[in-house]
Design a protein around this motif. Structure first.
Motif, short mmCIF file in Angstrom:
data_model
loop_
_atom_site.label_atom_id
_atom_site.label_comp_id
_atom_site.label_asym_id
_atom_site.label_seq_id
_atom_site.Cartn_x
_atom_site.Cartn_y
_atom_site.Cartn_z
N SER A 168 0.83 -1.20 0.00
CA SER A 168 0.00 0.00 0.00
C SER A 168 0.87 1.26 0.00
N VAL A 169 1.99 1.20 0.71
CA VAL A 169 2.91 2.34 0.72
C VAL A 169 3.50 2.55 -0.67
N ALA A 170 3.81 1.44 -1.35
CA ALA A 170 4.34 1.54 -2.71
C ALA A 170 3.29 2.16 -3.64
N GLU A 171 2.03 1.78 -3.46
CA GLU A 171 0.95 2.37 -4.27
C GLU A 171 0.83 3.86 -3.96
N ALA B 89 -4.03 12.25 0.81
CA ALA B 89 -4.04 11.06 1.65
C ALA B 89 -2.81 10.20 1.38
N ALA B 90 -2.46 10.09 0.11
CA ALA B 90 -1.28 9.31 -0.26
C ALA B 90 -0.01 9.93 0.33
N CYS B 91 0.06 11.27 0.31
CA CYS B 91 1.22 11.96 0.91
C CYS B 91 1.33 11.62 2.39
N GLY C 228 8.50 7.17 7.31
CA GLY C 228 9.10 7.70 8.54
C GLY C 228 9.54 9.13 8.52
N SER C 229 9.58 9.78 7.35
CA SER C 229 9.98 11.18 7.28
C SER C 229 9.56 11.77 5.94
N TYR C 230 9.51 13.09 5.89
CA TYR C 230 9.18 13.76 4.64
C TYR C 230 10.25 13.49 3.59
N LYS C 231 11.50 13.50 4.00
CA LYS C 231 12.59 13.29 3.06
C LYS C 231 12.53 11.90 2.44
N ALA C 232 12.31 10.89 3.30
CA ALA C 232 12.23 9.52 2.79
C ALA C 232 11.01 9.34 1.90
N ALA C 233 9.94 10.03 2.23
CA ALA C 233 8.72 9.94 1.41
C ALA C 233 8.97 10.54 0.03
N ALA C 234 9.65 11.69 -0.02
CA ALA C 234 9.95 12.33 -1.30
C ALA C 234 10.86 11.44 -2.15
N GLU C 235 11.83 10.80 -1.52
CA GLU C 235 12.73 9.91 -2.25
C GLU C 235 11.97 8.71 -2.81
N VAL D 68 9.27 15.13 -7.16
CA VAL D 68 8.51 15.25 -5.92
C VAL D 68 9.42 15.84 -4.84
N THR D 69 9.00 16.95 -4.26
CA THR D 69 9.82 17.62 -3.26
C THR D 69 9.28 17.40 -1.85
N VAL D 70 10.14 17.61 -0.89
CA VAL D 70 9.73 17.53 0.53
C VAL D 70 8.64 18.55 0.81
N SER D 71 8.80 19.74 0.26
CA SER D 71 7.82 20.80 0.48
C SER D 71 6.44 20.40 -0.04
#
Length: 219
Positions: free
Chosen positions: A42-45, A71-73, A81-88, A94-97
């Protein structure tokens, strides 16, 4: 009754409470996607949805799809676990902001998000409402409805609030009276309200406020 400010979310991050309500989104409620931050698939989706959302592949001016992207964000941040890891995880473009702004929209109180889903508050306006401190979000959101504020107005007021000006002052500086609401009453109640206000030497709004306070206290 005291309103709990901030997010009133009682369901897990990514659960489509608003998007899955047919009274709000109609037949599209069946299309609502549930993002589970504890499920790797689900995280990959969610990462794919965020990438498409951020790069303009989906969303546009579709408020329901934009709420899905928000919601996906939120789920991606929780899952990674973090905005940075999510953006990566979401990939190029896709930026952290971007993720931070839209995850905050998903964290808005449900009563505000319901107006976003209905199209009464633009998702881009919700993004600015989500910038202000939690206790100020309701007042800014309801003012945006009652005063028919533009996204530019909301952005300006949100910036003023974040500069340290209290919300009511910020609204007045934009010629908005906090708490002012136009309502339509049945004729009999309207006549009685005017009558009692006149007899008690009080503004009608005071009578309504007392009645609402009693109503809320009894809930």
């Amino acid at each position: 009754m005291t309103t709990e400010y901030g997010s009133d979310r009682e369901t897990p991050v990514g659960t489509p409470v608003v998007r899955a309500d047919p009274e709000i989104t109609g037949e599209r409620a069946e299309e609502a996607v549930d993002f589970d931050p504890d499920d790797p698939d689900s995280v990959a989706e969610a990462a794919e949805v965020v990438h498409d959302f951020a790069t303009g592949a989906v969303g546009g001016n579709d408020h329901v799809l934009m709420l899905r992207g928000a919601a996906a964000c939120a789920a991606l941040v929780r899952g990674r676990g973090s905005y940075k890891a999510a953006a990566e995880a979401a990939g190029d473009g896709v930026t952290v902001s971007f993720i931070r702004k839209w995850a905050r929209v998903h964290d808005l109180p449900q009563s505000i998000r319901r107006h976003v889903a209905r199209g009464h508050i633009a998702p881009t306006a919700a993004k600015h409402i989500a910038r202000v401190p939690a206790e100020d979000r309701y007042l800014l959101a309801w003012a945006s409805l009652d005063a028919e504020l533009t996204v530019r107005d909301i952005r300006s007021i949100a910036s003023t609030i974040n500069d340290g000006v209290d919300t009511e002052t910020a609204l007045r500086d934009h010629d908005i009276t906090p708490g002012e609401l136009t309502v339509t009453l049945p004729t009999e109640e309207y006549i009685e309200l005017r009558h009692r206000a006149s007899m008690d030497n009080r503004p009608p709004g005071d009578i309504v406020a007392d009645a609402l306070a009693a109503y809320f206290d009894n809930e």
